[in-house]
Design a protein around this motif. Sequence first.
Motif, mmCIF file in Angstrom:
data_model
loop_
_atom_site.group_PDB
_atom_site.id
_atom_site.type_symbol
_atom_site.label_atom_id
_atom_site.label_comp_id
_atom_site.label_asym_id
_atom_site.label_seq_id
_atom_site.Cartn_x
_atom_site.Cartn_y
_atom_site.Cartn_z
ATOM 1 N N PRO A 165 82.026 87.067 121.938
ATOM 2 C CA PRO A 165 81.742 87.689 120.587
ATOM 3 C C PRO A 165 81.617 89.300 120.969
ATOM 4 C CG PRO A 165 80.128 86.141 121.057
ATOM 5 C CD PRO A 165 80.877 86.222 122.188
ATOM 6 N N ALA A 166 81.997 90.124 120.136
ATOM 7 C CA ALA A 166 82.040 91.778 120.179
ATOM 8 C C ALA A 166 80.685 92.221 120.606
ATOM 9 C CB ALA A 166 82.947 92.271 119.217
ATOM 10 N N ASP A 167 79.796 91.532 119.957
ATOM 11 C CA ASP A 167 78.542 92.306 120.167
ATOM 12 C C ASP A 167 77.743 91.675 121.492
ATOM 13 O OD1 ASP A 167 78.002 89.649 119.132
ATOM 14 O OD2 ASP A 167 76.545 90.416 117.612
ATOM 15 N N MET A 168 78.206 90.730 122.084
ATOM 16 C CA MET A 168 77.740 90.086 123.427
ATOM 17 C C MET A 168 77.538 91.367 124.430
ATOM 18 S SD MET A 168 78.725 87.005 125.740
ATOM 19 C CE MET A 168 78.226 85.646 124.642
ATOM 20 N N ALA A 169 76.364 91.350 125.173
ATOM 21 C CA ALA A 169 76.135 92.472 125.970
ATOM 22 C C ALA A 169 77.087 92.362 127.178
ATOM 23 C CB ALA A 169 74.663 92.480 126.353
ATOM 24 N N GLU A 170 77.638 93.222 127.650
ATOM 25 C CA GLU A 170 78.755 93.500 128.923
ATOM 26 C C GLU A 170 78.182 92.539 130.005
ATOM 27 O OE1 GLU A 170 80.677 96.347 132.085
ATOM 28 O OE2 GLU A 170 79.993 97.097 129.994
ATOM 29 N N GLY A 171 76.913 92.751 130.359
ATOM 30 C CA GLY A 171 76.444 91.729 131.818
ATOM 31 C C GLY A 171 76.136 90.522 131.275
ATOM 32 N N LEU A 172 76.031 90.145 129.950
ATOM 33 C CA LEU A 172 75.980 88.640 129.794
ATOM 34 C C LEU A 172 77.387 87.857 129.815
ATOM 35 C CD1 LEU A 172 74.432 86.113 129.044
ATOM 36 C CD2 LEU A 172 74.490 86.910 126.707
ATOM 37 N N CYS A 173 78.248 88.831 129.264
ATOM 38 C CA CYS A 173 79.795 88.346 129.577
ATOM 39 C C CYS A 173 80.128 88.224 131.120
ATOM 40 C CB CYS A 173 80.816 89.625 128.806
ATOM 41 S SG CYS A 173 80.731 89.593 127.119
ATOM 42 N N ARG A 174 79.688 89.256 131.807
ATOM 43 C CA ARG A 174 80.061 89.089 133.204
ATOM 44 C C ARG A 174 79.167 87.989 133.889
ATOM 45 N NH1 ARG A 174 78.512 94.445 136.210
ATOM 46 N NH2 ARG A 174 79.160 95.251 134.330
ATOM 47 N N LEU A 175 78.250 87.606 133.350
ATOM 48 C CA LEU A 175 77.548 86.254 134.063
ATOM 49 C C LEU A 175 78.272 85.275 133.720
ATOM 50 C CD1 LEU A 175 74.597 85.249 135.051
ATOM 51 C CD2 LEU A 175 74.231 84.820 132.761
ATOM 52 N N PHE A 176 78.534 84.984 132.496
ATOM 53 C CA PHE A 176 79.531 83.972 132.129
ATOM 54 C C PHE A 176 80.909 83.799 132.921
ATOM 55 C CE2 PHE A 176 76.956 83.550 128.073
ATOM 56 C CZ PHE A 176 76.411 82.303 128.371
ATOM 57 N N LYS A 177 81.469 85.053 132.896
ATOM 58 C CA LYS A 177 82.542 85.125 133.743
ATOM 59 C C LYS A 177 82.760 84.581 134.960
ATOM 60 C CE LYS A 177 85.039 88.073 130.342
ATOM 61 N NZ LYS A 177 85.523 89.440 130.033
ATOM 62 N N ASN A 178 81.569 85.064 135.772
ATOM 63 C CA ASN A 178 81.531 85.027 137.086
ATOM 64 C C ASN A 178 80.962 83.605 137.408
ATOM 65 O OD1 ASN A 178 82.789 87.458 137.752
ATOM 66 N ND2 ASN A 178 80.985 88.520 137.527
ATOM 67 N N TYR A 179 79.894 83.213 136.731
ATOM 68 C CA TYR A 179 79.088 82.111 137.285
ATOM 69 C C TYR A 179 78.921 80.961 136.287
ATOM 70 C CZ TYR A 179 76.985 85.836 140.254
ATOM 71 O OH TYR A 179 77.050 86.885 141.176
ATOM 72 N N GLY A 180 79.691 80.962 135.038
ATOM 73 C CA GLY A 180 79.702 79.998 134.189
ATOM 74 C C GLY A 180 80.143 78.445 134.747
ATOM 75 N N GLY A 181 79.449 77.734 134.541
ATOM 76 C CA GLY A 181 80.020 76.138 134.957
ATOM 77 C C GLY A 181 79.513 76.026 136.471
#
Length: 60
Positions: A26-42
């Motif tokens: 989502p466009a309003d998701m915090a950048e840090g949360l996006c980075r968390l999911f991209k780097n560690y999701g799963g």
Amino acid sequence: MFNYFDDKFKKDSHSCNKGNNAYPYPADMAEGLCRLFKNYGGDSFNGGLYRIVKPEDIKT
């Protein structure tokens, strides 16, 4: 930003398939949360003590 996390939590040798990492965040998701999911999701850490879900699995 996640240096402390990387120091304290070691990734388990097995992890979920990360797919193509093209989840539409989502466009309003915090950048840090996006980075968390991209780097560690799963991934799980310290023998399954801690797991970060993939963003596409959150509703499940």
